[in-house]
Design an enzyme around this catalytic site. Structure first.
Site, PDB file in Angstrom:
ATOM      1  N   TYR A  25      32.718 -12.148   1.020  1.00  0.00           N
ATOM      2  CA  TYR A  25      32.262 -10.945   1.714  1.00  0.00           C
ATOM      3  C   TYR A  25      33.338  -9.858   1.723  1.00  0.00           C
ATOM      4  CZ  TYR A  25      30.424  -7.758   5.150  1.00  0.00           C
ATOM      5  OH  TYR A  25      29.993  -6.614   5.770  1.00  0.00           O
ATOM      6  N   PRO A  78      35.896   1.598   8.483  1.00  0.00           N
ATOM      7  CA  PRO A  78      34.992   0.648   9.144  1.00  0.00           C
ATOM      8  C   PRO A  78      34.748  -0.576   8.271  1.00  0.00           C
ATOM      9  CG  PRO A  78      33.771   2.533   8.300  1.00  0.00           C
ATOM     10  CD  PRO A  78      35.213   2.854   8.132  1.00  0.00           C
ATOM     11  N   ALA A  80      32.828  -4.359   8.527  1.00  0.00           N
ATOM     12  CA  ALA A  80      31.915  -5.154   9.345  1.00  0.00           C
ATOM     13  C   ALA A  80      32.418  -6.576   9.521  1.00  0.00           C
ATOM     14  CB  ALA A  80      30.529  -5.166   8.701  1.00  0.00           C
ATOM     15  N   SER A 107      33.005  -0.347  12.908  1.00  0.00           N
ATOM     16  CA  SER A 107      31.742  -0.448  12.185  1.00  0.00           C
ATOM     17  C   SER A 107      30.560  -0.630  13.125  1.00  0.00           C
ATOM     18  CB  SER A 107      31.803  -1.632  11.215  1.00  0.00           C
ATOM     19  OG  SER A 107      30.537  -1.885  10.638  1.00  0.00           O
ATOM     20  N   GLN A 129      31.516   4.323  13.481  1.00  0.00           N
ATOM     21  CA  GLN A 129      30.733   4.478  12.259  1.00  0.00           C
ATOM     22  C   GLN A 129      29.255   4.222  12.537  1.00  0.00           C
ATOM     23  OE1 GLN A 129      29.585   1.435  10.476  1.00  0.00           O
ATOM     24  NE2 GLN A 129      28.586   2.550   8.825  1.00  0.00           N
ATOM     25  N   TYR A 131      25.297   3.748  11.030  1.00  0.00           N
ATOM     26  CA  TYR A 131      24.210   3.603  10.060  1.00  0.00           C
ATOM     27  C   TYR A 131      22.938   4.086  10.742  1.00  0.00           C
ATOM     28  CZ  TYR A 131      26.912   0.515   6.943  1.00  0.00           C
ATOM     29  OH  TYR A 131      27.836  -0.003   6.076  1.00  0.00           O
ATOM     30  N   ARG A 166      25.768  -7.513  -4.077  1.00  0.00           N
ATOM     31  CA  ARG A 166      27.123  -8.077  -4.088  1.00  0.00           C
ATOM     32  C   ARG A 166      27.039  -9.515  -4.583  1.00  0.00           C
ATOM     33  NH1 ARG A 166      28.388  -5.315   1.822  1.00  0.00           N
ATOM     34  NH2 ARG A 166      27.904  -3.196   1.100  1.00  0.00           N
ATOM     35  N   LYS A 213      30.762   9.922   5.429  1.00  0.00           N
ATOM     36  CA  LYS A 213      31.485   8.966   4.580  1.00  0.00           C
ATOM     37  C   LYS A 213      30.592   8.505   3.424  1.00  0.00           C
ATOM     38  CE  LYS A 213      33.712   4.393   4.764  1.00  0.00           C
ATOM     39  NZ  LYS A 213      32.754   3.640   3.920  1.00  0.00           N
ATOM     40  N   SER A 235      34.375   8.453  -0.897  1.00  0.00           N
ATOM     41  CA  SER A 235      34.319   6.993  -0.868  1.00  0.00           C
ATOM     42  C   SER A 235      33.182   6.480  -1.723  1.00  0.00           C
ATOM     43  CB  SER A 235      34.123   6.519   0.581  1.00  0.00           C
ATOM     44  OG  SER A 235      33.811   5.142   0.633  1.00  0.00           O
ATOM     45  N   HIS A 237      32.440   3.222  -1.072  1.00  0.00           N
ATOM     46  CA  HIS A 237      32.219   2.030  -0.239  1.00  0.00           C
ATOM     47  C   HIS A 237      33.053   0.850  -0.762  1.00  0.00           C
ATOM     48  CE1 HIS A 237      29.286   1.084   3.063  1.00  0.00           C
ATOM     49  NE2 HIS A 237      29.747  -0.132   2.849  1.00  0.00           N
ATOM     50  N   ARG A 240      31.471  -1.476  -3.281  1.00  0.00           N
ATOM     51  CA  ARG A 240      30.563  -2.512  -2.786  1.00  0.00           C
ATOM     52  C   ARG A 240      29.093  -2.083  -2.814  1.00  0.00           C
ATOM     53  NH1 ARG A 240      32.764  -6.428   0.261  1.00  0.00           N
ATOM     54  NH2 ARG A 240      31.314  -6.369   2.020  1.00  0.00           N
TER      55      ARG A 240
END
Length: 264
Positions: A25, A78, A80, A107, A129, A131, A166, A213, A235, A237, A240
């Site tokens: 992860y 951030p 997770a 996160s 952060q 979502y 991933r 971001k 960014s 990410h 990812r």
């Protein structure tokens, strides 16, 4: 192993200490991990241009970000599910940020609540952060808790309409340990795949500065400024999300030119 002295030493230690589930992860990227590797290679391509015979008896890396004084131009992004790596998780990260004199960004999918982070390191500068979930009530609940507990900026992550593929996670059949419950469950709840620039305006309406971001192009950088961003984070990410996009460092110049001083 001797005491770690650089980032690579810490990465090797992590591989030794973490189980396969956690290591996949934290270490993995999307697809063939081309962008993951390119993020590092982009820095390797840049060369320093040292100037000499300059008075360096007093030097400082201190700067400010959105009006907050920090001791070095490095913020904690951030990340997770940090308690998968260590039982203290985000609480330890908050204490470390305070000790280093920089900003921690918590996160949405943290394994502790915003109030717990504030209590663990009350002196630390902190951002939250965001979502945008299909169910806005969870997003609203977490934002309210963060604002109430002194998180001074909201960081809207814009490059996750869906979770990236991933493959390391797929190979180990990644699962969140049963004893951990993310504050915002990014695996169990759906992102709002219809989120738009209007959602940036909505978030800016909560009163504090909003950082966007996940910007990689001049076009999106201009739109972020036009719709209320106080700052942008260039960014991908960490490689990812979408494999095959440019390294963040390679995209930096065009984004800075497009922002043209309108945001940090």
């Amino acid at each position: 192993m001797a005491a770690p002295i650089n980032v690579w030493d810490y990465e090797r230690l992590a591989e030794e200490k973490l189980d396969a589930n956690a290591h996949a992860y934290f270490a993995g990227g999307a697809g063939d991990e081309v962008t993951l590797r390119e993020n590092v290679a982009a820095f390797e391509r840049r060369k320093l241009r040292p100037r000499v015979l300059v008075d360096v008896r007093t030097v400082s890396a201190a700067t400010t970000v959105l009006g907050t004084d920090i001791e070095l131009p490095v913020l904690i992004a951030p990340v997770a599910l940090q308690r998968i790596a260590h039982r203290d998780g985000e609480l330890a990260t908050a204490r470390a940020a305070a000790a280093a004199g920089t900003i921690m960004c918590l996160s949405t999918a943290a394994t502790v609540r915003p109030a717990e982070v504030a209590a663990a390191a009350p002196e630390a500068a902190r951002w939250f952060q965001v979502y945008v979930f299909g169910d806005r009530s969870l997003t609203e609940e977490l934002i309210a808790e963060a604002v109430e507990n002194g998180f001074s900026a909201l960081v809207l992550t814009v490059d996750v309409p869906y979770l990236g593929r991933r493959e390391r996670d797929l190979r180990v059949d990644f699962k969140i340990p049963e004893h951990l419950t993310p504050a915002g469950d990014i695996f169990g709840l759906g992102f709002d795949a219809g989120a738009s620039w209007r959602d940036l305006e909505w978030l800016a309406g909560h009163g504090g500065p909003v950082v966007v971001k996940g910007i990689l192009t001049a076009e999106d950088a201009r739109l972020a400024c036009e719709h209320g961003a106080a700052a942008v984070v260039v960014s991908n990410h960490g490689g990812r999300q979408l494999d095959g996009v440019p390294a963040a460092l390679d995209a930096l110049e065009e984004v800075v030119e497009a922002v043209d001083g309108r945001a940090e």
